[in-house]
Design an enzyme around this catalytic site. Structure first.
Site, PDB file in Angstrom:
ATOM      1  N   ASP A   1      25.605  73.165  63.407  1.00 52.90           N
ATOM      2  CA  ASP A   1      25.886  71.739  63.249  1.00 52.90           C
ATOM      3  C   ASP A   1      27.347  71.571  62.810  1.00 52.90           C
ATOM      4  OD1 ASP A   1      23.909  69.033  62.704  1.00 52.90           O
ATOM      5  OD2 ASP A   1      25.964  68.972  61.907  1.00 52.90           O
TER       6      ASP A   1
ATOM      7  N   GLU B   1      20.835  60.309  65.580  1.00 60.07           N
ATOM      8  CA  GLU B   1      22.186  59.962  66.035  1.00 60.07           C
ATOM      9  C   GLU B   1      22.418  60.371  67.477  1.00 60.07           C
ATOM     10  OE1 GLU B   1      24.970  61.908  63.467  1.00 60.07           O
ATOM     11  OE2 GLU B   1      24.191  60.906  61.678  1.00 60.07           O
ATOM     12  N   VAL B   2      21.876  61.515  67.850  1.00 51.46           N
ATOM     13  CA  VAL B   2      22.129  62.037  69.195  1.00 51.46           C
ATOM     14  C   VAL B   2      20.817  61.972  69.996  1.00 51.46           C
ATOM     15  CG1 VAL B   2      22.908  64.014  70.553  1.00 51.46           C
ATOM     16  CG2 VAL B   2      23.920  63.580  68.294  1.00 51.46           C
TER      17      VAL B   2
ATOM     18  N   HIS C   1      16.486  67.503  69.455  1.00 50.32           N
ATOM     19  CA  HIS C   1      17.020  68.674  68.741  1.00 50.32           C
ATOM     20  C   HIS C   1      16.226  68.869  67.481  1.00 50.32           C
ATOM     21  CE1 HIS C   1      19.226  65.041  67.556  1.00 50.32           C
ATOM     22  NE2 HIS C   1      19.353  65.571  66.346  1.00 50.32           N
TER      23      HIS C   1
ATOM     24  N   HIS D   1      16.733  70.520  63.674  1.00 48.20           N
ATOM     25  CA  HIS D   1      17.665  71.065  62.692  1.00 48.20           C
ATOM     26  C   HIS D   1      16.950  72.225  62.006  1.00 48.20           C
ATOM     27  CE1 HIS D   1      20.285  67.327  62.391  1.00 48.20           C
ATOM     28  NE2 HIS D   1      19.194  66.808  62.926  1.00 48.20           N
TER      29      HIS D   1
HETATM   30  P1  AMP Z   1      20.395  63.511  64.223  1.00 45.16           P
HETATM   31  O1  AMP Z   1      20.671  62.475  63.172  1.00 45.16           O
HETATM   32  O2  AMP Z   1      19.104  64.229  63.949  1.00 45.16           O
HETATM   33  O3  AMP Z   1      20.485  62.946  65.616  1.00 45.16           O
HETATM   34  O4  AMP Z   1      21.503  64.621  64.035  1.00 45.16           O
HETATM   35  C1  AMP Z   1      22.557  64.827  64.910  1.00 45.16           C
HETATM   36  C2  AMP Z   1      23.342  65.988  64.358  1.00 45.16           C
HETATM   37  O5  AMP Z   1      24.251  66.408  65.331  1.00 45.16           O
HETATM   38  C3  AMP Z   1      24.141  65.694  63.085  1.00 45.16           C
HETATM   39  O6  AMP Z   1      23.732  66.587  62.055  1.00 45.16           O
HETATM   40  C4  AMP Z   1      25.599  65.937  63.522  1.00 45.16           C
HETATM   41  O7  AMP Z   1      26.379  66.516  62.493  1.00 45.16           O
HETATM   42  C5  AMP Z   1      25.415  66.871  64.693  1.00 45.16           C
HETATM   43  N1  AMP Z   1      26.485  66.850  65.685  1.00 45.16           N
HETATM   44  C6  AMP Z   1      27.054  65.779  66.281  1.00 45.16           C
HETATM   45  N2  AMP Z   1      27.993  66.152  67.169  1.00 45.16           N
HETATM   46  C7  AMP Z   1      28.007  67.510  67.143  1.00 45.16           C
HETATM   47  C8  AMP Z   1      28.757  68.510  67.833  1.00 45.16           C
HETATM   48  N3  AMP Z   1      29.692  68.189  68.744  1.00 45.16           N
HETATM   49  N4  AMP Z   1      28.509  69.817  67.556  1.00 45.16           N
HETATM   50  C9  AMP Z   1      27.586  70.153  66.636  1.00 45.16           C
HETATM   51  N5  AMP Z   1      26.833  69.258  65.953  1.00 45.16           N
HETATM   52  C10 AMP Z   1      27.047  67.959  66.195  1.00 45.16           C
END
Ligand code: AMP
Length: 123
Positions: free
Chosen positions: A33, A99-100, A104, A106
């Protein structure tokens, strides 16, 4: 929610953005991350275009589901965290602050991780 192929993890999968790779196989990619919240904070993503666990469970082929979870287990093993312990978390949707919009999990480890979740109330 329809899958948005411009999301950051889709771009990492296509090689358009870099990542600090931990593991990759036919079904999954694991990488550190970018904003780690624990000494070990690795993300594991399926290679297919799924927004969430519900999308994945409903629409992925059994081999994809099996391959993905085997990869998650492999990553935990490779990171050497199985004995001391680790936590796996998957956010989906606005209440979970996803967020993404590419599924995924963690994987957190490397120190005592504290309580599972701060208590939340309905609202
Ligand atoms: P979520 O809130 O579960 O969608 O978490 C998305 C995660 O993706 C967060 O912990 C971010 O820090 C991580 N993240 C976003 N962009 C990147 C990236 N380019 N490379 C690695 N991690 C990322």
């Amino acid at each position: 929610m329809a899958y948005d192929p411009s999301n950051v993890f889709a771009r990492i999968l296509r090689g358009e953005l870099p990542c600090k790779k931990v593991y990759e196989d036919e079904w999954a990619l694991a990488f550190h991350d970018i904003n780690p919240l624990a000494p070990v904070h690795v993300l594991v993503i399926p290679k297919g275009p799924y927004v969430s666990m519900v999308d994945f469970g409903a629409n992925a082929a059994p081999e994809e589901v099996g391959g993905f979870f085997k990869a998650v287990a492999k990553v935990a093993e490779m990171l050497g965290v199985n004995e001391r312990g680790y936590r796996i978390l998957a956010n989906a949707g606005p209440d979970a602050n996803q967020e993404v919009p590419h599924l995924h999990v963690h994987l957190f480890a490397g120190a005592p991780l504290g309580p599972m979740l701060r208590r939340v109330s309905a609202g």
